[in-house]
Design a protein around this motif. Structure first.
Motif, PDB file in Angstrom:
ATOM      1  N   ILE A  23       0.823  -1.205   0.000  1.00  0.00           N
ATOM      2  CA  ILE A  23       0.000   0.000   0.000  1.00  0.00           C
ATOM      3  C   ILE A  23       0.860   1.259   0.000  1.00  0.00           C
ATOM      4  CG2 ILE A  23      -1.616   1.354   1.414  1.00  0.00           C
ATOM      5  CD1 ILE A  23      -2.922  -1.293   2.207  1.00  0.00           C
ATOM      6  N   GLY A  24       1.933   1.244   0.762  1.00  0.00           N
ATOM      7  CA  GLY A  24       2.815   2.413   0.794  1.00  0.00           C
ATOM      8  C   GLY A  24       3.976   2.335  -0.167  1.00  0.00           C
ATOM      9  N   GLY A  25       4.021   1.260  -0.995  1.00  0.00           N
ATOM     10  CA  GLY A  25       5.143   1.061  -1.913  1.00  0.00           C
ATOM     11  C   GLY A  25       4.758   1.276  -3.363  1.00  0.00           C
ATOM     12  N   LEU A 201      -0.343   7.454   4.891  1.00  0.00           N
ATOM     13  CA  LEU A 201      -0.822   7.527   6.275  1.00  0.00           C
ATOM     14  C   LEU A 201      -1.139   6.128   6.809  1.00  0.00           C
ATOM     15  CD1 LEU A 201      -1.683   9.306   8.663  1.00  0.00           C
ATOM     16  CD2 LEU A 201      -3.972   9.426   7.625  1.00  0.00           C
ATOM     17  N   VAL A 202      -1.726   5.276   5.965  1.00  0.00           N
ATOM     18  CA  VAL A 202      -2.029   3.903   6.377  1.00  0.00           C
ATOM     19  C   VAL A 202      -0.754   3.155   6.744  1.00  0.00           C
ATOM     20  CG1 VAL A 202      -2.915   1.674   5.574  1.00  0.00           C
ATOM     21  CG2 VAL A 202      -4.162   3.771   5.042  1.00  0.00           C
ATOM     22  N   GLN A 203       0.284   3.273   5.898  1.00  0.00           N
ATOM     23  CA  GLN A 203       1.540   2.584   6.209  1.00  0.00           C
ATOM     24  C   GLN A 203       2.226   3.186   7.428  1.00  0.00           C
ATOM     25  OE1 GLN A 203       5.462   2.715   3.875  1.00  0.00           O
ATOM     26  NE2 GLN A 203       4.559   0.808   3.129  1.00  0.00           N
ATOM     27  N   LEU A 204       2.145   4.496   7.588  1.00  0.00           N
ATOM     28  CA  LEU A 204       2.772   5.154   8.730  1.00  0.00           C
ATOM     29  C   LEU A 204       2.179   4.663  10.045  1.00  0.00           C
ATOM     30  CD1 LEU A 204       4.738   7.407   9.702  1.00  0.00           C
ATOM     31  CD2 LEU A 204       2.805   9.000   9.542  1.00  0.00           C
ATOM     32  N   VAL A 205       0.883   4.396  10.062  1.00  0.00           N
ATOM     33  CA  VAL A 205       0.203   3.971  11.288  1.00  0.00           C
ATOM     34  C   VAL A 205       0.416   2.484  11.567  1.00  0.00           C
ATOM     35  CG1 VAL A 205      -2.064   3.711  12.381  1.00  0.00           C
ATOM     36  CG2 VAL A 205      -1.527   5.798  11.126  1.00  0.00           C
TER      37      VAL A 205
END
Length: 499
Positions: A23-25, A201-205
């Motif tokens: 998701i964050g990649g 934001l999803v990956q950060l959390v």
């Protein structure tokens, strides 16, 4: 099916982190590539309105095209810069910390671009796109390395191929979000531009709840207990001694070995053919014609007489077919192997390009010929997703040991971003001169690369990093015997020949 369900339960931690990393990649890359197309008219109108308000006269058409081309290409320039620094940051801080900080960079870029219309500043779009490119250039090699290192041997091909799935997923989500009925309207395009901050934001959390990769913990940090704890969290409770032994064996071959720089890797004879392979694989992805295919899809559908509103949905179907194909790739890569998928994919794609060239040449002769072109285009996209799209990522992760993986991914990423920039700037002129005969260039590239892969790339399925290195040593050193550790190790070895 039963085996898959048992693996899903056993390795649920692994599947969870693969989702978070995706998701964050590479999801971000696909999303950025697809959404910028749907924003083109709105951003051009915004630049013109801002210019008129500032200076009292509309911007010249050539200047508008120049600013728009800079808006598109500056993403690639940022990506080139970000990928160039990935080796240093990965070695110094580890992949997990780099990804967490990188998410903050992406969120900042999204905020800047989202506020551009309120601030009446198209310069904020340029700044945001550049920062977004830096973030994307950094996260892609980190994503590939992270996924490759956290996977057990039997799921390594599947895990590596998920990066192409998330790339296609990001592209499909971008195409859906860019529709006029959603965020592709005149009033909501800033939200579409800023929506890249949501995956970050999803990956950060969620990423802080997962461990650093086990090989990094053991070989770089010397934390054996941390390595075992990470394996238990990702792979579940079970017998994982074989994988741990592989990591220990790789650590033994890397004793007193430092992480190579890019220049050291390029001059090291022990990795010469690995570098040749990564250059061929990365360059072929850029020169395989997939971008040209998406370019001609709209024209083919127009010729077939479809309404322009319907064409946008049919183009979305072509993107969704690639997404489904990457799912198929993830399910068959461990059965067929990487080499078969890449080599066979190249040759089939080359044959399909020959057919597409013929049908495009004859589409004015017969009313049904555009439909043949459309079928071949969809088939080309499916073959690309099933074969080279997923298997290429897996091969690039597997053919290098940990000591040279960061600089190798820097080289691959730099070639990739240079290809994005060069193709983006030259492709319109190639199409203008050669029309659909430009596919013949891509066809030649595909057949040539397929022959090179067939002759020189060893199969990596089911092999450890040490075993793959031994296969390449047969090419790198021909008939000479070589020690398990290359020349950059500080220990002394006797170099023996057959004599």
């Amino acid at each position: 099916m039963t085996g898959f369900l048992s693996d899903l339960v056993q390795y649920r931690g692994l599947f969870q982190i693969i989702t978070v990393l995706g998701i964050g990649g590479t999801f971000q890359i696909g999303f950025q590539v697809s959404t910028i197309t749907y924003m083109s008219q709105h951003v051009k109108a915004f630049i013109n309105e801002t210019w008129l308000e500032r200076y009292g006269y509309p911007i010249h058409h050539d200047n508008l095209l120049f600013l728009w081309s800079i808006t598109v290409s500056i993403f690639g320039i940022g990506g080139l810069l970000g990928s160039s620094g990935s080796r240093y940051l990965t070695v110094k801080y580890g992949k997990k910390k780099c990804l967490l900080c990188n998410n903050l960079l992406m969120i900042a870029a999204a905020s800047i671009m989202g506020c551009s219309k309120i601030a009446q500043s198209f310069e904020m779009i340029l700044i945001g796109r550049f920062i977004c490119g830096v973030s994307a250039g950094l996260c892609v090699p980190l994503h590939h390395q992270y996924v490759g290192e956290i996977s057990p041997r039997k799921l390594r091909g599947f895990a590596n191929s998920t990066s192409s799935f998330f790339w296609s997923l990001g592209k499909a989500v971008g195409q859906i979000s860019g529709q006029r009925e959603l965020l592709g309207s005149q009033s909501l395009w800033p939200m579409l531009m800023a929506s890249c901050g949501l995956p970050a934001l999803v990956q950060l959390v969620t990423l802080p709840f997962f461990p650093e990769s086990p090989p990094y913990l053991l070989m770089q940090k010397g934390d054996q207990e941390g390595c075992k704890k990470a394996i238990r969290q990702l792979w579940g409770e079970g017998h994982h001694q074989a994988e741990i032994d592989d990591i220990m064996k790789e650590k033994a071959t890397m004793k007193n070995t430092k992480i190579l720089s890019v220049l050291e890797l390029m001059t090291e004879r022990a990795f010469r053919w690995q570098l040749y392979m990564i250059v061929i694989l990365t360059a072929t992805v850029q020169l395989c014609g997939i971008n040209a295919i998406y370019f001609y899809t709209f024209e083919v559908l127009q010729t077939a007489g479809f309404d322009e509103r319907i064409i946008s949905y049919m183009t979305l179907c072509v993107g969704l077919s690639e997404l489904v194909a990457t799912v198929v790739c993830s399910s068959i890569i461990e059965r067929l192997g990487r080499k078969v998928l890449v080599r066979g994919g190249y040759w089939i794609m080359g044959s399909l390009l020959a057919g597409i060239t013929v049908t495009l040449s004859l589409q004015d002769w017969y009313f049904w010929m555009p439909y043949c072109s459309l079928c071949l285009i969809i088939l080309f996209v499916v073959v690309f997703g099933v074969g080279p799209a997923g298997a290429t990522v897996s091969i690039r992760s597997e053919i290098f040991q940990l000591s040279c993986r960061p600089p190798a991914f820097v080289i691959g990423a730099v070639i990739n971003w240079l290809g994005v920039f060069v193709i983006g700037t030259t492709f319109p002129f190639i199409v203008e001169r050669l029309k659909h005969f430009c596919f013949l260039i891509f066809m030649g590239v595909l057949f040539t690369s397929g022959i090179m892969i067939h002759l020189f790339l060893p199969e990596t399925k089911g092999k450890s990093s040490v075993e793959i290195t031994e296969e390449f040593n047969k090419l790198n050193f021909k008939k000479k015997r070589v020690p398990a550790t290359p020349n950059h190790v500080t220990e002394d070895y006797t170099f023996c020949t057959r004599l």
